[in-house]
Design a protein around this motif. Structure first.
Motif, PDB file in Angstrom:
ATOM      1  N   ALA B 227       0.822  -1.217   0.000  1.00 63.58           N
ATOM      2  CA  ALA B 227       0.000   0.000   0.000  1.00 63.58           C
ATOM      3  C   ALA B 227       0.857   1.270   0.000  1.00 63.58           C
ATOM      4  O   ALA B 227       0.667   2.145  -0.852  1.00 63.58           O
ATOM      5  CB  ALA B 227      -0.964  -0.020   1.173  1.00 63.58           C
ATOM      6  N   GLN B 231       1.245   4.034  -3.134  1.00 61.82           N
ATOM      7  CA  GLN B 231       1.030   5.475  -2.950  1.00 61.82           C
ATOM      8  C   GLN B 231       2.249   6.259  -3.443  1.00 61.82           C
ATOM      9  O   GLN B 231       2.110   7.273  -4.143  1.00 61.82           O
ATOM     10  CB  GLN B 231       0.781   5.742  -1.458  1.00 61.82           C
ATOM     11  N   ARG B 290      -3.886   2.844  -8.640  1.00 67.50           N
ATOM     12  CA  ARG B 290      -3.419   2.640  -7.265  1.00 67.50           C
ATOM     13  C   ARG B 290      -4.551   2.098  -6.380  1.00 67.50           C
ATOM     14  O   ARG B 290      -4.377   1.114  -5.658  1.00 67.50           O
ATOM     15  CB  ARG B 290      -2.905   3.970  -6.693  1.00 67.50           C
ATOM     16  N   ASP B 291      -5.733   2.745  -6.470  1.00 66.31           N
ATOM     17  CA  ASP B 291      -6.852   2.331  -5.618  1.00 66.31           C
ATOM     18  C   ASP B 291      -7.283   0.901  -5.916  1.00 66.31           C
ATOM     19  O   ASP B 291      -7.520   0.108  -5.003  1.00 66.31           O
ATOM     20  CB  ASP B 291      -8.031   3.287  -5.804  1.00 66.31           C
ATOM     21  N   ARG B 294      -4.701  -1.576  -4.600  1.00 65.91           N
ATOM     22  CA  ARG B 294      -4.765  -1.733  -3.147  1.00 65.91           C
ATOM     23  C   ARG B 294      -5.969  -2.578  -2.746  1.00 65.91           C
ATOM     24  O   ARG B 294      -5.890  -3.399  -1.830  1.00 65.91           O
ATOM     25  CB  ARG B 294      -4.811  -0.360  -2.474  1.00 65.91           C
ATOM     26  N   ASP B 298      -5.379  -5.963  -0.603  1.00 65.12           N
ATOM     27  CA  ASP B 298      -5.721  -5.909   0.821  1.00 65.12           C
ATOM     28  C   ASP B 298      -7.188  -6.268   1.039  1.00 65.12           C
ATOM     29  O   ASP B 298      -8.077  -5.452   0.776  1.00 65.12           O
ATOM     30  CB  ASP B 298      -5.438  -4.497   1.346  1.00 65.12           C
ATOM     31  N   LEU B 309     -10.404   5.101   1.129  1.00 63.42           N
ATOM     32  CA  LEU B 309      -8.968   5.146   0.830  1.00 63.42           C
ATOM     33  C   LEU B 309      -8.476   6.579   0.929  1.00 63.42           C
ATOM     34  O   LEU B 309      -9.103   7.492   0.415  1.00 63.42           O
ATOM     35  CB  LEU B 309      -8.708   4.625  -0.579  1.00 63.42           C
TER      36      LEU B 309
END
Lengths: 283, 310
Positions: B227, B231, B290-291, B294, B298, B309
């Motif tokens: 994560a 970022q 990215r979102d 993740r 996760d 987020l």
């Protein structure tokens, strides 16, 4: 009594660079001649007559650099003050008022942050005009999301802080709490770091744009009127023109090296100053 | 309808909606700014007769009220239609003009991103082997990385000029990517941030417990690191996308930077809109990737009621 701290070399370096910028600007306004005269000594290395040597036209490099200072100081300081002022106001609004306001401000910041800074500057230059005032404003606005984000984040972290609960329990005025405890005591070093960051990058972007403008004849943003002083970017463009790329005559590299070194000192000094302020506050 | 499935769908939908909303906001800002702009690209052309200027202005609808222009442009962009360039001959479509530049810029930035993460990870690994090496890396990176990107680009280009052809080729791209990867304090920042994330991931409870029990904790460590590194990649990508605009030109690369400067100097508002839309789509798109990544990695974030987020 305050304990004496060991001297942080970065802090000293930052002050040194800040002092140099101001000293050069003061010298430009009060001491130096209005024009940088060309001389017979071309591409000279440092000497008593020319402290930083001369460029290909025999102009004193220190004087050339100093001539840009007042404009950079005005541009950088204005942009830094505007960005930090606006960003802090928005960050306080976002962190202290309703969630809806917070969401709206965060959305606005996300939208603004989705433009690379130089692209935003060129957009404003196309849509509005290419004056220095507009460029300063556009650059300041492009740095607002970063400041707002930091202020908001600090406020969120402070929500649980015991000293604030204690202050409130003692009946300390809300306005005083925000202005003194939060802004002055807690956020000040961070805001100064942001201001130093904005200052450094605004000066850098201005130099880059005027270099590219002189190199290619493309749009020139925020340049002094004809007959005014050369900007750092323009001086760099002339210095780049004379270098001997086959590396046989290393003398030709001197002006470019001096200018590159100066810009590096300027940026690293300002950034180190901000960082060391925050480190001091946290230690 | 299965409620759990609906919730899962919503969790995945949220980043997508956020992406669309941000992009729509960005496009609106650009279009409104350009539509309210006084004057047109044709004002600065001295040799063109006044009647022709007026005809051109009318043909491109630049004489309409700003909200009419803005509405027309937004409607077209919502259908992924870009305008026609005002400054290129034979009315080049903006999207067709931008596509090669876009590819070139994306190539340079991706190469720079890969290079910088490889170099930074190597530096972190080297610095872990003792305080003396850590000090060496820190001082070395401070000296090399402090140079501003555009200054470094000018110097590196001049140093290499004897070996580079006038027509840019892959060597120009590699040199530009290397400058981007190192200069502007980029590599130093990345080294510090990666080092901090690594140290933090190593001290999380489950990694410490796994190591104390004699298990190899590599898998846990990598998953914990995912994560923050995702970022970091997004933030760095955005920063590089800004820096590349001033680095491309000294190296003579034809990228978005070149097109944007040309468009701005000719006041070709249609082309400027195109560049800005492309750039902000890239920035927002990086956030979306990215979102999603993740969410995929996760499982805690996929649970209903998970925090948004950040």
């Amino acid at each position: 009594m305050r304990r004496a701290r060991p001297l942080d070399p970065w802090y000293a370096y930052g002050w040194l660079v800040l002092g140099t910028i101001v000293a050069l600007a003061v010298a430009e306004v009060f001491v130096l001649p209005a024009k940088t005269p060309a001389g017979p000594d071309t591409l000279a290395l440092p000497s008593a007559a020319h402290l930083l040597g001369t460029d290909a036209d025999g102009r004193d490099l220190l004087t050339l650099i100093a001539h840009g200072q007042p404009q950079y100081l005005a541009l950088g300081a204005t942009a830094a003050l505007l960005a930090v002022g606006l960003g802090t106001a928005l960050g306080l609004l976002a962190g202290l008022t309703r969630p809806a306001v917070d969401a709206a401000i965060r959305y606005g910041c996300d939208v603004l942050a989705s433009f690379p800074r130089i692209a935003f500057l060129l957009l404003v230059a196309t849509a509005v005009d290419t004056s220095l005032r507009t460029a300063t404003l556009a650059l300041a606005v492009s740095f607002v999301p970063a400041v707002t984000g930091e202020v908001r984040q600090q406020l969120v972290a402070l929500r649980q802080a015991e000293f604030l609960a204690a202050a409130r329990a003692h009946g300390i005025d809300w306005f005083r709490l925000v202005t003194y405890q939060i802004l002055w005591v807690h956020l000040r070093p961070r805001l100064i770091r942001q201001a130093a960051f904005v200052f450094a990058y605004v000066v850098l972007i201005d130099a880059a744009l005027s270099y590219i403008g002189s190199l290619t004849g493309y749009v020139r943003i925020g340049e002094p009127p004809p007959g005014g002083h050369h900007t750092l970017g323009q001086v760099m463009a002339t210095a780049r023109d004379v270098v001997d790329t086959s590396l046989e005559d290393l003398h030709t590299w001197w002006p470019l090296t001096v200018l590159a070194g100066y810009m590096t000192l300027l940026v690293t000094g300002l950034l180190a100053f901000g960082e060391s302020l925050v480190r001091r506050a946290e230690s | 309808m299965n409620l759990a499935l609906l919730r899962t769908g919503l969790v995945w939908l949220r980043p997508l909606l956020f992406f669309l909303a941000t992009l729509a906001g960005a496009v609106t800002v650009v279009v409104v700014l350009v539509s309210t702009s006084p004057g047109t690209a044709f004002d600065a052309l001295p040799s063109v007769p006044e009647a022709l200027k007026q005809e051109l202005t009318a043909r491109y609808g630049l004489d309409q009220a700003w909200y009419v222009q803005a509405g027309r442009r937004l409607w077209a962009l919502a259908h992924l239609e870009f305008d026609v360039s005002l400054s290129y001959r034979s009315g080049g479509r903006v999207a067709a003009l931008l596509w090669p530049a876009f590819q070139s810029t994306l190539l340079t930035v991706s190469l720079a991103l890969t290079l910088s993460f490889t170099l930074a990870a190597g530096a972190v690994a080297f610095a872990r082997r003792g305080p003396r090496r850590a000090g060496l890396v820190s001082v070395g990176l401070t000296l090399v990385s402090g140079v501003p990107a555009f200054v470094a680009a000018v110097i590196v280009q001049a140093l290499l000029a004897a070996h580079l052809d006038l027509v840019p080729d892959v060597r120009h791209v590699v040199a530009a990517a290397l400058v981007l990867a190192v200069a502007d304090g980029h590599l130093l920042d990345l080294f510090r941030q990666l080092g901090a994330e690594w140290a933090e991931a190593r001290s999380t409870d489950h990694v410490v417990a796994a190591r104390a029990n004699g298990l190899g904790a590599r898998r846990e460590l990598l998953r914990t690191l995912f994560a923050p590194v995702a970022q970091l990649v997004t933030t760095r990508f955005t920063l590089l996308l800004g820096a590349v605009l001033v680095v491309e030109i000294p190296f003579g690369l034809y990228g978005i930077g070149e097109v944007l400067y040309q468009a701005a100097s000719r006041r070709d508002t249609h082309l400027v809109v195109g560049c800005l839309v492309f750039l902000s789509a890239l920035v927002c798109g990086a956030g979306l990737v990215r979102d999603f990544a993740r969410l995929a990695v996760d499982p805690r974030l996929r649970r209903a009621g998970a925090p948004r987020l950040e």
